[in-house]
Design an enzyme around this catalytic site. Structure first.
Site, PDB file in Angstrom:
ATOM      1  N   VAL A   1      -0.645  -4.936   1.837  1.00  0.00           N
ATOM      2  CA  VAL A   1       0.150  -5.372   0.692  1.00  0.00           C
ATOM      3  C   VAL A   1       0.978  -4.226   0.122  1.00  0.00           C
ATOM      4  CG1 VAL A   1      -1.543  -5.066  -1.180  1.00  0.00           C
ATOM      5  CG2 VAL A   1       0.141  -6.907  -1.307  1.00  0.00           C
TER       6      VAL A   1
ATOM      7  N   THR B   1      -9.553  -6.015  -0.203  1.00  0.00           N
ATOM      8  CA  THR B   1     -10.350  -5.359   0.832  1.00  0.00           C
ATOM      9  C   THR B   1      -9.587  -4.127   1.337  1.00  0.00           C
ATOM     10  OG1 THR B   1      -9.458  -6.817   2.537  1.00  0.00           O
ATOM     11  CG2 THR B   1     -11.513  -7.511   1.480  1.00  0.00           C
TER      12      THR B   1
ATOM     13  N   THR C   1      -8.306  -2.485   4.169  1.00  0.00           N
ATOM     14  CA  THR C   1      -7.064  -2.499   4.956  1.00  0.00           C
ATOM     15  C   THR C   1      -6.003  -3.363   4.287  1.00  0.00           C
ATOM     16  OG1 THR C   1      -8.297  -2.146   6.995  1.00  0.00           O
ATOM     17  CG2 THR C   1      -6.058  -2.984   7.226  1.00  0.00           C
ATOM     18  N   CYS C   2      -6.421  -4.501   3.768  1.00  0.00           N
ATOM     19  CA  CYS C   2      -5.466  -5.426   3.138  1.00  0.00           C
ATOM     20  C   CYS C   2      -4.778  -4.774   1.940  1.00  0.00           C
ATOM     21  CB  CYS C   2      -6.184  -6.703   2.710  1.00  0.00           C
ATOM     22  SG  CYS C   2      -7.061  -7.511   4.058  1.00  0.00           S
ATOM     23  N   GLN C   3      -5.557  -4.043   1.145  1.00  0.00           N
ATOM     24  CA  GLN C   3      -5.016  -3.390  -0.039  1.00  0.00           C
ATOM     25  C   GLN C   3      -4.307  -2.082   0.295  1.00  0.00           C
ATOM     26  OE1 GLN C   3      -4.676  -4.362  -3.234  1.00  0.00           O
ATOM     27  NE2 GLN C   3      -3.606  -2.440  -3.565  1.00  0.00           N
TER      28      GLN C   3
END
Length: 172
Positions: A65, A57, A59-61
Site C-alpha cells: 500500500v 500485515t 508486506t501489505c503495509q
C-alpha cells in the site's frame, strides 16, 4: 472461472463492500458499508485493482500500500483513473487501513472481498484470504493480471510492476 488474462473482459457482477471516506482520519469515526459495483466502475477508464492478504500485515503495509500511495502521481500520469485495494478484511478494517495511511478521499479505494468471492472466482484466494495480485483494467478489458506466489513478494503485483506495464503499453 480461471485466472484472468490480458484480453479478458473483467467479470460481471463483481461487488465489494465499501465505506466511503468521511474526510476524517479519525479511526473512531465509522461510516456505513455500501456495495461497490467494481464491474460497473471498471467498465470505463483505466483502473488498477490490487489484492493483498490482509490490511495492516507486514508486506501489505510496508511494501504494497505504501508503494502505491508514494507513486500515486506517477500512476495518474500513466493514465490511471482509479486504484482499488481489496483484502479479505471487512469494510470497517479496510476503511481504517485507508485512514491509517492518510487517505481521506477516494484517491485510493479500500474495499472488502470479505468472503473472498471474487478472489476465489479467479483462483487467486489462499487459505481463506485474498491472494496478492494486481489487475489492470482499461474500459472493462484486462490488460495485465499477475499474482505473487512467493510469500512477501510484490514483484508482480507491486506498484513498480504496474508502472512498467503501463509504460510498456504507452498510456493505454
Amino acid at each position: 472461472m480461471a485466472p484472468l488474462q490480458p484480453g479478458d473482459s473483467f467479470p460481471a457482477n463483481v461487488v465489494f463492500s465499501y465505506i466511503p471516506p468521511t474526510g476524517s482520519l479519525d479511526l473512531t469515526v465509522c461510516g456505513r458499508p455500501i456495495e461497490y459495483n467494481a464491474s460497473e466502475a471498471l467498465a470505463k477508464g483505466t483502473s488498477v485493482l490490487v489484492a493483498v492478504p490482509g490490511a495492516f500485515t507486514p508486506t501489505c503495509q510496508e511494501k504494497h500500500v505504501t508503494g502505491f500511495i508514494a507513486k500515486l502521481d506517477q500512476l495518474r500520469q500513466a493514465g490511471v483513473d482509479r486504484v482499488l485495494f481489496i483484502a479479505s478484511n471487512d469494510a470497517f478494517v479496510m476503511s481504517a487501513w485507508g485512514k491509517a495511511n492518510g487517505i481521506k478521499d477516494e484517491s485510493i479505494l479500500f474495499l472488502s472481498d470479505s468472503d473472498t468471492a471474487f478472489s476465489s472466482s479467479i483462483g487467486w484466494a489462499n487459505a481463506g484470504r485474498t491472494g496478492r495480485y494486481a489487475i489492470v483494467v482499461k474500459d472493462g478489458k484486462v490488460v495485465y493480471a499477475a499474482v505473487d506466489t512467493v510469500r512477501g513478494s510484490t514483484e508482480k503485483s507491486g506498484v513498480d510492476a504496474v508502472l512498467t506495464v503501463l509504460g510498456n503499453q504507452g498510456k493505454l
